[in-house]
Design a protein around this motif. Structure first.
Motif, PDB file in Angstrom:
ATOM      1  N   LEU A  33     -13.092   7.245 -14.141  1.00  0.00           N
ATOM      2  CA  LEU A  33     -12.587   6.917 -12.809  1.00  0.00           C
ATOM      3  C   LEU A  33     -11.511   5.839 -12.840  1.00  0.00           C
ATOM      4  O   LEU A  33     -11.258   5.187 -11.833  1.00  0.00           O
ATOM      5  CB  LEU A  33     -13.750   6.443 -11.916  1.00  0.00           C
ATOM      6  N   ALA A  34     -10.877   5.655 -13.973  1.00  0.00           N
ATOM      7  CA  ALA A  34      -9.892   4.585 -14.116  1.00  0.00           C
ATOM      8  C   ALA A  34      -8.722   4.754 -13.152  1.00  0.00           C
ATOM      9  O   ALA A  34      -8.232   3.783 -12.573  1.00  0.00           O
ATOM     10  CB  ALA A  34      -9.397   4.511 -15.550  1.00  0.00           C
ATOM     11  N   GLY A  38      -9.749   3.473  -4.679  1.00  0.00           N
ATOM     12  CA  GLY A  38     -10.811   2.517  -4.391  1.00  0.00           C
ATOM     13  C   GLY A  38     -11.977   3.146  -3.657  1.00  0.00           C
ATOM     14  O   GLY A  38     -13.127   2.735  -3.831  1.00  0.00           O
ATOM     15  N   TRP A  39     -11.690   4.147  -2.819  1.00  0.00           N
ATOM     16  CA  TRP A  39     -12.763   4.824  -2.083  1.00  0.00           C
ATOM     17  C   TRP A  39     -13.685   5.597  -3.022  1.00  0.00           C
ATOM     18  O   TRP A  39     -14.907   5.631  -2.833  1.00  0.00           O
ATOM     19  CB  TRP A  39     -12.185   5.763  -1.025  1.00  0.00           C
ATOM     20  N   PHE A  46     -21.773   3.030  -5.014  1.00  0.00           N
ATOM     21  CA  PHE A  46     -22.827   3.052  -3.992  1.00  0.00           C
ATOM     22  C   PHE A  46     -23.961   3.967  -4.427  1.00  0.00           C
ATOM     23  O   PHE A  46     -25.131   3.579  -4.411  1.00  0.00           O
ATOM     24  CB  PHE A  46     -22.249   3.505  -2.643  1.00  0.00           C
ATOM     25  N   PHE A  47     -23.617   5.190  -4.835  1.00  0.00           N
ATOM     26  CA  PHE A  47     -24.654   6.141  -5.229  1.00  0.00           C
ATOM     27  C   PHE A  47     -25.319   5.775  -6.558  1.00  0.00           C
ATOM     28  O   PHE A  47     -26.529   5.914  -6.698  1.00  0.00           O
ATOM     29  CB  PHE A  47     -24.101   7.563  -5.276  1.00  0.00           C
ATOM     30  N   THR A  48     -24.547   5.303  -7.521  1.00  0.00           N
ATOM     31  CA  THR A  48     -25.178   4.899  -8.775  1.00  0.00           C
ATOM     32  C   THR A  48     -25.998   3.624  -8.590  1.00  0.00           C
ATOM     33  O   THR A  48     -26.964   3.412  -9.319  1.00  0.00           O
ATOM     34  CB  THR A  48     -24.146   4.693  -9.894  1.00  0.00           C
ATOM     35  N   GLY A  49     -25.646   2.802  -7.641  1.00  0.00           N
ATOM     36  CA  GLY A  49     -26.438   1.614  -7.343  1.00  0.00           C
ATOM     37  C   GLY A  49     -27.775   1.953  -6.719  1.00  0.00           C
ATOM     38  O   GLY A  49     -28.754   1.220  -6.871  1.00  0.00           O
TER      39      GLY A  49
END
Length: 69
Positions: A33-34, A38-39, A46-49
């Motif tokens: 995702l480099a 930003g979205w 958010f989901f991996t958190g």
């Protein structure tokens, strides 16, 4: 297995789970995702958190079960 031993093992496994999961999620984001916006980063983190909670929930449930009779 005694409850105290289960809680000790569970605590060690929980720490390992969080550390390994955080490193893998961040490494994947850095590699794939480099160039993303930003979205995309916001949604990914958010989901991996939240996703680490699922294995942690099963681990906590195992830690809280009493010894078999």
């Amino acid at each position: 297995m005694p409850v105290r031993l289960k809680k000790f093992i569970g605590t060690i496994l929980m720490i390992l789970l969080v550390v390994v999961y955080a490193v893998l999620a961040t490494a994947y984001a850095s590699l794939h995702l480099a160039e993303a916006s930003g979205w995309i980063h916001l949604v990914y983190f958010f989901f991996t958190g939240i996703l680490w909670v699922v294995p942690a929930m099963f681990l906590i449930r195992w830690m809280e079960t009493g010894p078999k009779r």
